[in-house]
Design an enzyme around this catalytic site. Structure first.
Site, mmCIF file in Angstrom:
data_model
loop_
_atom_site.group_PDB
_atom_site.id
_atom_site.type_symbol
_atom_site.label_atom_id
_atom_site.label_comp_id
_atom_site.label_asym_id
_atom_site.label_seq_id
_atom_site.Cartn_x
_atom_site.Cartn_y
_atom_site.Cartn_z
ATOM 1 N N ASP A 160 1.043 -1.224 0.008
ATOM 2 C CA ASP A 160 -0.019 -0.030 -0.042
ATOM 3 C C ASP A 160 0.958 1.285 -0.156
ATOM 4 O O ASP A 160 2.034 1.050 0.103
ATOM 5 C CB ASP A 160 -0.989 0.005 1.153
ATOM 6 C CG ASP A 160 -2.166 0.731 1.100
ATOM 7 O OD1 ASP A 160 -2.158 1.671 -0.026
ATOM 8 O OD2 ASP A 160 -2.908 0.863 1.744
HETATM 9 C C1 BGC Z 1 -4.954 3.427 0.043
HETATM 10 C C2 BGC Z 1 -5.002 2.223 -1.068
HETATM 11 C C3 BGC Z 1 -4.749 3.075 -2.428
HETATM 12 C C4 BGC Z 1 -3.602 3.666 -2.548
HETATM 13 C C5 BGC Z 1 -3.296 4.244 -3.777
HETATM 14 C C6 BGC Z 1 -3.764 4.041 -0.201
HETATM 15 O O1 BGC Z 1 -3.633 5.232 0.813
HETATM 16 O O2 BGC Z 1 -5.082 2.829 1.477
HETATM 17 O O3 BGC Z 1 -6.225 1.598 -0.951
HETATM 18 O O4 BGC Z 1 -5.185 1.860 -3.398
HETATM 19 O O5 BGC Z 1 -3.547 4.556 -1.227
HETATM 20 O O6 BGC Z 1 -3.933 5.373 -4.062
#
Ligand code: BGC
Length: 755
Positions: free
Chosen positions: A288
């Site tokens: 993530d």
């Molecule tokens: C989120 C993810 C997301 C990623 C990219 C993160 O803050 O938890 O779900 O896909 O950002 O934007």
């Protein structure tokens, strides 16, 4: 350099013709050859993902991070980017790596296409309420068509985190509290995104997230600690991930949280032992955002070097925005801290997804400017968005009021003297919900716009603002907690009206990432407004717009008609109007329990029995002194404008490997309607205690007035078994209660014995 490109093109051509006769063999030959050509730095580059950093159609960046990233692109040190969109931008960036880097390996372009790209469909929690797998798959399909038309080839969706605590803001992004429903919906979404053929220019790779346990953040506070036992992990959290892996999801995103003390991104047990080991997952794992670097703040790694070692060894193949791999992984391999086999395996997985997307055959496959022009907001997409939006609306209550022959809903199309009250009724932005980063602000059909198409005999007053000031995706929403100056006008209108529609709820940006709440009531002064209006007119239809279950206990006790309209996306106003005026008979069922008060959270239907579940005249039983144990609305609950009668529950258990359960369902009302027939099981005695009830089957059926049908379910070991505390799936003989009904608490019950 030129020589290498020519060789590579030759190699590609050759691999592609192999691919035609035997795709996976051709792919392996191609990837093996490519891997042999790659330096360690280039391999590590494939494992690096950067956030979009520059409007690539603009001037070349020459400052700080952007300059560094640009240099890295040219050196083949970037495998994927996120948040770059638009065919011109994507093409330009792709050209840099394809033409200027030594091996010309195309980039993946990732984006959070969560519930639509431009055409926004209902928030995922709302869509889950439809229990309509076909419509959900279609919704993901149109999202993929639009996203792929702007150059995106990879979405960070679906989120399949099971969520039991309505305080957590990200409940809006998943399918609710049930692993069975969640798994079915996860698979439908993956199919919608990835389609039949991933190499087609309108399909994109999906990423199930967040692996694992993120939805169990303590007290519903985002990013918080997750500490769960093996039974919950195996039986509740993991099944939707496993189901999507079994259905060929191409990527998995890990998670910000710790799971029982080990951060998910550095968690070998989750990523290596379970995902890539037991489940034989062939795609790749992406971290993530910055979750690698967060191993340091969690207190698991001392610096970014350790982050690189721990996360690569644990099976996190691609680093999103932590800079750990791109900065340190090469050195860590050279120092013997990470085996080169770990890197080769990660790179192979990443290249494989690129190959399957068809990017080696044509890196510009997703860069067709004509498609971009033609497909955004395509009429077919708007139609599909309207379809799933109306199917997502849950009728929570609809009773007669004094002096009225019929329940308030559906409204008469010629009804006179209507008052519409509530700031959300006139809002074109909030109904788009959270997590819709590709969308155009203010692009939803508002409640009022939709309503007007049916009936213009209404007056409108907002009553009170919901928010103070501007709202956006990255800042806290400021709620109006004090200003009641608009109440008087709204009360005056309500007094003179035959029926009042109140549109209340949460702002679209009150749920989503980083947006946990400690209260679950109607925010701001809305509850006060509702109660004031009720004093002057009892004929109220409450239309709720919210991104999570709300504890609207007073409203349930007093308001005669309540419609849960969530945040329904682009077609919000039209979908709600169709339901209000009876052109669509509501059929949705709650995918998450609604509590009576926030103190009951986490509240979910598939809990275990305590040793003391029964009421007693002394206090020594499992309960609250000041609140009932019961939910406000149970899981699976939702009404219709017609009625369904269940009779004749029959069980045929002559074949223990396929137990058949059937029930007769009749539409006893005056109009056609759809019903979600739900089957729940309870394994009475087991070596690990089983929940009091678990959803193990559902069917959505359409019945005309007076029509009756036999609904049959077949229960196999898949439905009867469970994971024990060693993570082994076991099926035990013994007595099972089965209930088939209209929600998780009402239905016909019987018992059978599994031999
Ligand atoms: C989120 C993810 C997301 C990623 C990219 C993160 O803050 O938890 O779900 O896909 O950002 O934007």
């Amino acid at each position: 350099m030129k020589k290498t490109i020519c060789f590579l093109l030759l190699l590609m051509g050759c691999a592609i013709s192999f691919a035609q006769s035997s795709p996976s063999n051709g792919m392996q030959i191609f990837i093996d050859s490519l891997l042999q050509k790659m330096t360690l730095e280039e391999k590590v580059g494939q494992m690096n993902q950067y956030n979009g950093f520059w409007e690539v159609t603009g001037p070349v960046p020459n400052e700080g991070n952007a300059k560094l990233k640009y240099e890295h692109l040219k050196k083949g040190m970037v495998g994927a980017v996120l948040n770059v969109k638009g065919t011109a931008n994507v093409r330009k960036l792709q050209e840099i790596v394809v033409k200027e880097s030594r091996l010309g390996i195309p980039l993946l372009f990732g984006f959070d296409v969560i519930h639509g790209y431009k055409t926004i469909t209902p928030i995922p929690l709302a869509e889950a309420a439809s229990w309509d797998l076909e419509a959900i798959e279609k919704s993901a399909r149109i999202a993929a068509i639009e996203a792929s038309a702007v150059g995106i080839n990879w979405t960070f969706a679906p989120m399949v985190d099971i969520t039991r605590d309505a305080r957590w803001g990200r409940v809006m992004e998943g399918a609710g509290e049930d692993p069975y429903l969640g798994a079915k919906i996860g698979v439908a979404r993956v199919k919608g995104f990835q389609g039949q053929d991933l190499s087609s220019s309108n399909t994109i790779a999906a990423s199930v997230k967040h692996f694992a346990g993120y939805g169990f953040a303590e007290a519903g506070r985002d990013y918080n600690t997750v500490d769960v036992g093996t039974s919950t992990l195996y039986n509740i959290i993991l099944p939707p991930f496993k189901a999507t892996v079994d259905n060929d999801v191409k990527t998995v995103m890990n998670s910000f949280n710790t799971l029982n003390g080990i951060p998910a991104t550095g968690n070998k047990f989750l990523q290596r032992d379970i995902l890539k080991g037991k489940w034989n997952f062939k795609g790749f794992v992406v971290s993530d955002w910055g979750s690698g670097a967060e191993l340091i703040t969690h207190g698991f790694a001392k610096d970014l070097k350790e982050v690189a070692i721990l996360s690569a060894n644990a099976g996190s193949d691609m680093d999103m925005e932590s800079y750990a791999y791109v900065t340190h992984l090469k050195e860590m391999v050279e120092a013997g801290k990470v085996d080169i086999a770990v890197v080769n395996d990660a790179v192979r997985r990443i290249l494989q997804v690129k190959y399957e997307l068809g990017l080696f055959a044509d890196p510009y496959r997703y860069c067709d400017a004509q498609r971009e022009k033609d497909l955004l907001y395509h009429p077919n997409h708007l139609a599909a968005a309207l379809d799933i939006a109306k199917k997502s609306i849950v009728l929570l209550k609809n009773i007669k009021t004094t002096g009225q022959g019929n329940p308030l809903l559906p409204l008469n199309k010629n009804q006179k003297n209507i008052a519409v009250i509530g700031a959300l009724a006139n809002d074109k932005n909030s109904p788009l919900g959270s997590w819709r980063v590709g969308s155009d602000d203010n692009s939803a059909v508002s409640f009022l716009e939709g309503f007007k198409k049916y009936n213009s005999n209404f007056v409108y007053a907002k009553g009170a603002d919901l928010v103070n000031g501007p709202t956006d995706f990255i800042h806290e929403v400021k709620i109006n907690e004090t200003d009641k100056s608009g109440f008087a006008q709204a009360i005056a209108l309500a007094k003179k009206s035959s029926v009042v529609i109140m549109v209340l709820g949460e702002h679209g940006f009150q749920s989503g990432e980083g947006r946990s709440r400690s209260k679950l009531d109607l925010p701001g002064v809305q509850e006060a407004l509702l109660e004031e209006i009720y004093k002057v007119n009892k004929n109220i239809v409450l239309v709720l717009m919210n991104g999570r279950p709300l504890a609207i206990t007073w409203a349930q006790e007093h308001i005669p008609a309540i419609l849960e309209a969530w945040q329904l996306g682009t077609q919000t106003g039209d979908a709600i109007a169709q339901v209000l005026f009876g052109d669509y008979n509501p059929s949705a069922k709650l995918p998450m329990t609604f509590p009576r008060s926030v103190g009951q959270e986490p509240l979910y239907y598939n809990h275990y029995s305590t040793g003391r579940p029964n009421t007693n005249d002394v206090v020594f039983w499992s309960h609250y002194s000041d609140e009932s144990n019961e939910p406000l609305y149970p899981f699976g609950y939702g009404l219709s404008y017609t009625n369904f009668e269940y009779t004749d529950l029959k069980i045929n258990d002559s074949d223990p490997s396929a137990i058949r359960v059937s029930v007769q369902v009749k539409n006893t009302g005056k109009i056609a309607g759809e019903e979600v027939v739900q089957l729940y099981l309870h394994d009475r005695v087991a070596s690990v205690v089983r929940p009091v009830k678990e959803l193990k089957g559902f069917k959505k059926i359409l019945l005309h007035s007076g029509e009756s049908t036999l609904v049959t379910f077949t229960l196999t070991n898949n439905e009867l078994g469970f994971y024990n505390n060693e993570g082994v799936f076991v099926v035990e003989s013994g007595d099972f209660d089965v209930m088939v009904g209209t929600n998780s608490i009402q239905g016909l019950s019987a018992v059978f014995t599994k031999k």
